[in-house]
Enzyme design. Structure first.
Site, mmCIF file in Angstrom:
data_model
loop_
_atom_site.group_PDB
_atom_site.id
_atom_site.type_symbol
_atom_site.label_atom_id
_atom_site.label_comp_id
_atom_site.label_asym_id
_atom_site.label_seq_id
_atom_site.Cartn_x
_atom_site.Cartn_y
_atom_site.Cartn_z
ATOM 1 N N ARG A 84 0.842 -1.202 0.000
ATOM 2 C CA ARG A 84 0.000 0.000 0.000
ATOM 3 C C ARG A 84 0.878 1.253 0.000
ATOM 4 O O ARG A 84 0.576 2.228 -0.700
ATOM 5 C CB ARG A 84 -0.949 -0.020 1.215
ATOM 6 C CG ARG A 84 -2.071 0.990 1.123
ATOM 7 C CD ARG A 84 -1.677 2.354 1.602
ATOM 8 N NE ARG A 84 -1.163 2.260 2.946
ATOM 9 C CZ ARG A 84 -0.191 3.029 3.424
ATOM 10 N NH1 ARG A 84 0.366 3.977 2.678
ATOM 11 N NH2 ARG A 84 0.250 2.874 4.655
ATOM 12 N N THR A 126 10.732 15.138 2.797
ATOM 13 C CA THR A 126 11.382 15.141 4.116
ATOM 14 C C THR A 126 12.907 15.235 3.993
ATOM 15 O O THR A 126 13.511 14.619 3.124
ATOM 16 C CB THR A 126 11.000 13.854 4.862
ATOM 17 O OG1 THR A 126 9.580 13.756 4.891
ATOM 18 C CG2 THR A 126 11.544 13.838 6.278
ATOM 19 N N TRP A 156 14.165 9.335 4.526
ATOM 20 C CA TRP A 156 12.928 8.575 4.774
ATOM 21 C C TRP A 156 12.039 8.568 3.538
ATOM 22 O O TRP A 156 10.817 8.682 3.652
ATOM 23 C CB TRP A 156 12.170 9.120 5.994
ATOM 24 C CG TRP A 156 12.861 8.778 7.264
ATOM 25 C CD1 TRP A 156 13.593 9.595 8.049
ATOM 26 C CD2 TRP A 156 12.914 7.473 7.886
ATOM 27 N NE1 TRP A 156 14.118 8.899 9.105
ATOM 28 C CE2 TRP A 156 13.706 7.594 9.032
ATOM 29 C CE3 TRP A 156 12.366 6.226 7.572
ATOM 30 C CZ2 TRP A 156 13.973 6.519 9.875
ATOM 31 C CZ3 TRP A 156 12.622 5.157 8.405
ATOM 32 C CH2 TRP A 156 13.423 5.308 9.547
ATOM 33 N N GLN A 279 -15.546 -11.627 28.157
ATOM 34 C CA GLN A 279 -16.051 -10.293 27.789
ATOM 35 C C GLN A 279 -14.958 -9.291 27.438
ATOM 36 O O GLN A 279 -15.102 -8.474 26.537
ATOM 37 C CB GLN A 279 -16.894 -9.719 28.929
ATOM 38 C CG GLN A 279 -18.295 -10.282 28.957
ATOM 39 C CD GLN A 279 -19.177 -9.569 29.960
ATOM 40 O OE1 GLN A 279 -18.708 -8.805 30.787
ATOM 41 N NE2 GLN A 279 -20.467 -9.847 29.915
ATOM 42 N N GLU A 363 3.236 11.395 6.506
ATOM 43 C CA GLU A 363 2.150 12.189 5.899
ATOM 44 C C GLU A 363 1.351 12.956 6.959
ATOM 45 O O GLU A 363 0.124 12.995 6.948
ATOM 46 C CB GLU A 363 1.254 11.304 5.029
ATOM 47 C CG GLU A 363 2.084 10.583 3.974
ATOM 48 C CD GLU A 363 1.393 10.406 2.656
ATOM 49 O OE1 GLU A 363 0.474 11.174 2.363
ATOM 50 O OE2 GLU A 363 1.797 9.491 1.923
HETATM 51 C C1 LIG Z 1 8.399 4.382 6.763
HETATM 52 C C2 LIG Z 1 8.417 5.826 6.409
HETATM 53 C C3 LIG Z 1 8.241 6.223 5.089
HETATM 54 C C4 LIG Z 1 8.291 7.575 4.733
HETATM 55 N N1 LIG Z 1 8.152 7.924 3.407
HETATM 56 C C5 LIG Z 1 8.302 9.230 3.051
HETATM 57 C C6 LIG Z 1 8.275 9.608 1.665
HETATM 58 O O1 LIG Z 1 8.069 8.777 0.769
HETATM 59 N N2 LIG Z 1 8.503 10.916 1.341
HETATM 60 C C7 LIG Z 1 8.739 11.867 2.287
HETATM 61 O O2 LIG Z 1 8.940 13.018 1.923
HETATM 62 N N3 LIG Z 1 8.765 11.536 3.619
HETATM 63 C C8 LIG Z 1 8.563 10.258 4.019
HETATM 64 N N4 LIG Z 1 8.595 9.891 5.349
HETATM 65 C C9 LIG Z 1 8.920 10.918 6.332
HETATM 66 C C10 LIG Z 1 7.718 11.386 7.146
HETATM 67 O O3 LIG Z 1 6.806 12.082 6.357
HETATM 68 C C11 LIG Z 1 8.244 12.220 8.346
HETATM 69 O O4 LIG Z 1 8.900 11.303 9.186
HETATM 70 C C12 LIG Z 1 7.124 12.949 9.061
HETATM 71 O O5 LIG Z 1 6.684 14.048 8.310
HETATM 72 C C13 LIG Z 1 7.546 13.446 10.462
HETATM 73 O O6 LIG Z 1 8.733 14.151 10.392
HETATM 74 P P1 LIG Z 1 9.949 13.783 11.385
HETATM 75 O O7 LIG Z 1 10.134 12.319 11.353
HETATM 76 O O8 LIG Z 1 11.084 14.649 11.000
HETATM 77 O O9 LIG Z 1 9.414 14.167 12.821
HETATM 78 P P2 LIG Z 1 9.449 15.637 13.490
HETATM 79 O O10 LIG Z 1 8.784 16.612 12.610
HETATM 80 O O11 LIG Z 1 10.829 15.931 13.938
HETATM 81 O O12 LIG Z 1 8.533 15.397 14.777
HETATM 82 C C14 LIG Z 1 9.020 14.723 15.942
HETATM 83 C C15 LIG Z 1 7.882 14.679 16.969
HETATM 84 O O13 LIG Z 1 7.524 16.027 17.355
HETATM 85 C C16 LIG Z 1 6.134 16.217 17.098
HETATM 86 N N5 LIG Z 1 5.911 17.592 16.641
HETATM 87 C C17 LIG Z 1 6.563 18.247 15.650
HETATM 88 N N6 LIG Z 1 6.077 19.490 15.506
HETATM 89 C C18 LIG Z 1 5.075 19.621 16.415
HETATM 90 C C19 LIG Z 1 4.176 20.671 16.778
HETATM 91 N N7 LIG Z 1 4.156 21.853 16.115
HETATM 92 N N8 LIG Z 1 3.311 20.453 17.798
HETATM 93 C C20 LIG Z 1 3.271 19.242 18.425
HETATM 94 N N9 LIG Z 1 4.094 18.211 18.148
HETATM 95 C C21 LIG Z 1 4.983 18.407 17.162
HETATM 96 C C22 LIG Z 1 5.759 15.222 16.016
HETATM 97 O O14 LIG Z 1 4.366 14.963 16.001
HETATM 98 C C23 LIG Z 1 6.597 14.034 16.432
HETATM 99 O O15 LIG Z 1 5.943 13.335 17.470
HETATM 100 C C24 LIG Z 1 8.505 8.556 5.744
HETATM 101 C C25 LIG Z 1 8.644 8.152 7.078
HETATM 102 C C26 LIG Z 1 8.594 6.818 7.419
HETATM 103 C C27 LIG Z 1 8.743 6.422 8.855
#
Ligand SMILES: Cc1cc2nc3c(=O)[nH]c(=O)nc-3n(C[C@H](O)[C@H](O)[C@H](O)COP(=O)(O)OP(=O)(O)OC[C@H]3O[C@@H](n4cnc5c(N)ncnc54)[C@H](O)[C@@H]3O)c2cc1C
Length: 397
Positions: A84, A126, A156, A279, A363
């Site tokens: 998916r 990302t 990622w 239950q 996403e």
């Molecule tokens: C298996 C996998 C596949 C992926 N595929 C793709 C892809 O094809 N293309 C692509 O571009 N990206 C991809 N990603 C990346 C993904 O979109 C990002 O990991 C995601 O957007 C979160 O960003 P980050 O990991 O940098 O977390 P961060 O943004 O650093 O966040 C870290 C934590 O802080 C929290 N946080 C951040 N800002 C706030 C706020 N303002 N208020 C409250 N909480 C906050 C977040 O919710 C999270 O819990 C993929 C990720 C994974 C794991």
């Protein structure tokens, strides 16, 4: 209001289900353990028309409606999240974005082979320092005559080593912040492009995820998607489609959790009766069913809005947030119902639990969607139609 699936949609569901049962289920435990699936699957998905299900026939697709894409995602994730995810990035994030924002030349060159499944598309937004905070990205594309010279890194990225084409985002003017980001179509074969898989993932192990590197990558101007500065808007509109597929997939994961758990509830006996008769076990099943039904309604409502050509950022965010949370909880409960056996790879539920986590992160994390929903309800956020919308269904000739 009509809650019925058409005959065509029912046939599509049956086809994908049979495909999953015969081509994925027998091998998925091994593919998950080995960290990749047989590449022959791509051709089989293409032969069934699943690589461009909601892309117009004139661009090489099957020309079905947007809820047909949801059906494909739901049924594929019943097999494994990796498949998916592949459709999410190929169709949801890449092909549908080309359909919405691409020039006719870009559609003919990139969308047609993608919809036919001859080429694979992916999406690079990302970066190491920019996930939820997209505007913190560092990638930069400098215009030089008829080219942009792109330098930077993405991380990622699903299908990083597999895709032929990528929609990537980079600043062309940092001083303009969100309005200085531009989208580009990049080909793997362009000099200066390289990729590297991330090893040791918690879930979606049969899928390929990793880094993209751009080292003085020369992109012809005709590969700019939209105008300079439209990249942030294009990325967010792409996520409206990607999130829809993620939500639909989560429905499929809940159905897989239900299937495995109901079977185990009958087989396993404690205190002289099948565990389903306790239950508290029944309560976990009931919650799974509630999550399944509620998520389905949210997802198919979004599909209807897409069919009507109505902007659906708000509804998509809600469906993605809720369906992924329900799926994560359903998978956790499915392991619980299986007791210690659920904690091993003897049953599929541990894989479901590992797979259910990334969709709560990618996403838009759970927290980002919570903020979005609060902002809508409290009047801090309102969406207007975009200057280029996804085409309504039925598609024009
Ligand atoms: C298996 C996998 C596949 C992926 N595929 C793709 C892809 O094809 N293309 C692509 O571009 N990206 C991809 N990603 C990346 C993904 O979109 C990002 O990991 C995601 O957007 C979160 O960003 P980050 O990991 O940098 O977390 P961060 O943004 O650093 O966040 C870290 C934590 O802080 C929290 N946080 C951040 N800002 C706030 C706020 N303002 N208020 C409250 N909480 C906050 C977040 O919710 C999270 O819990 C993929 C990720 C994974 C794991």
């Amino acid at each position: 209001m009509n809650f019925d699936f058409t005959e065509e949609q029912q046939l599509l569901r049956k086809t994908v289900r049979q495909f999953v049962d015969s081509e994925i289920m027998p091998h998925i435990a091994r593919w998950d353990a080995e960290g990749g699936f047989d590449p022959a699957i791509w051709k089989k998905l293409a032969d069934l028309g699943l690589m461009g299900v909601c892309i117009p026939e004139k661009y090489g697709g099957a020309g079905m409606d947007y809820n047909s894409l949801a059906i494909v995602c739901e049924e594929l994730e019943r097999g494994d999240t990796a498949f998916r995810t592949a459709v999410s990035v190929h169709t949801g994030l890449n092909s549908m974005t080309l359909m919405q924002w691409g020039t006719e030349e870009q559609k003919l060159k990139y969308l047609v082979p993608q919809a036919k499944g001859e080429k694979i598309g992916a999406f690079g937004l990302t970066e190491p320092g920019a996930g939820s905070d997209v505007a913190a990205m560092d990638s930069f594309a400098k215009r030089e005559g008829d080219y942009y010279i792109l330098n930077g890194q993405k991380t990622w990225i699903s299908l990083c080593d597999i895709a032929d084409h990528f929609i990537v985002f980079a600043y062309t003017d940092k001083s303009k912040k969100h309005h200085g980001i531009t989208a580009f179509i990049v080909e793997r074969t362009m000099p200066g492009f390289s990729s590297k898989a991330i090893k040791g993932k918690y879930g979606i192990r049969a899928g390929n995820t990793g880094e993209l590197f751009f080292d003085d990558l020369r992109i012809p101007v005709e590969n700019r998607l939209g105008e300079e500065g439209e990249g942030f808007k294009i990325a967010m509109s792409a996520l409206d489609n990607g999130r829809f597929t993620v939500a639909a997939g989560a429905v499929g994961l809940i159905s897989a959790c239900l299937e495995a758990s109901v079977k185990y509830c009958v087989e396993r006996k404690t205190f002289g009766k099948p565990i389903g008769e306790h239950q508290l076990v029944g309560q976990m099943i009931a919650k799974m069913e509630a999550g399944y039904q509620m998520s389905r309604l949210l997802v198919y409502r979004v599909g209807e809005l897409k069919n009507k050509g109505v902007r659906n950022t708000r509804e998509t965010s809600l469906a993605k947030w809720q369906a992924c949370d329900f799926a994560n909880k359903a998978a956790d409960d499915a392991v619980q119902i299986h007791g210690a056996y659920g904690y091993s790879d003897e049953y599929p539920v541990a894989r479901y639990l590992r797979n259910s986590k990334a969709p709560v992160i990618y996403e838009g994390t759970r927290e980002i969607h919570t903020i979005m929903q609060a902002d809508y309800v409290l009047g801090r956020r309102e969406d207007k139609p975009l200057n280029k919308m996804l085409p309504k269904w039925p598609f024009a000739e």
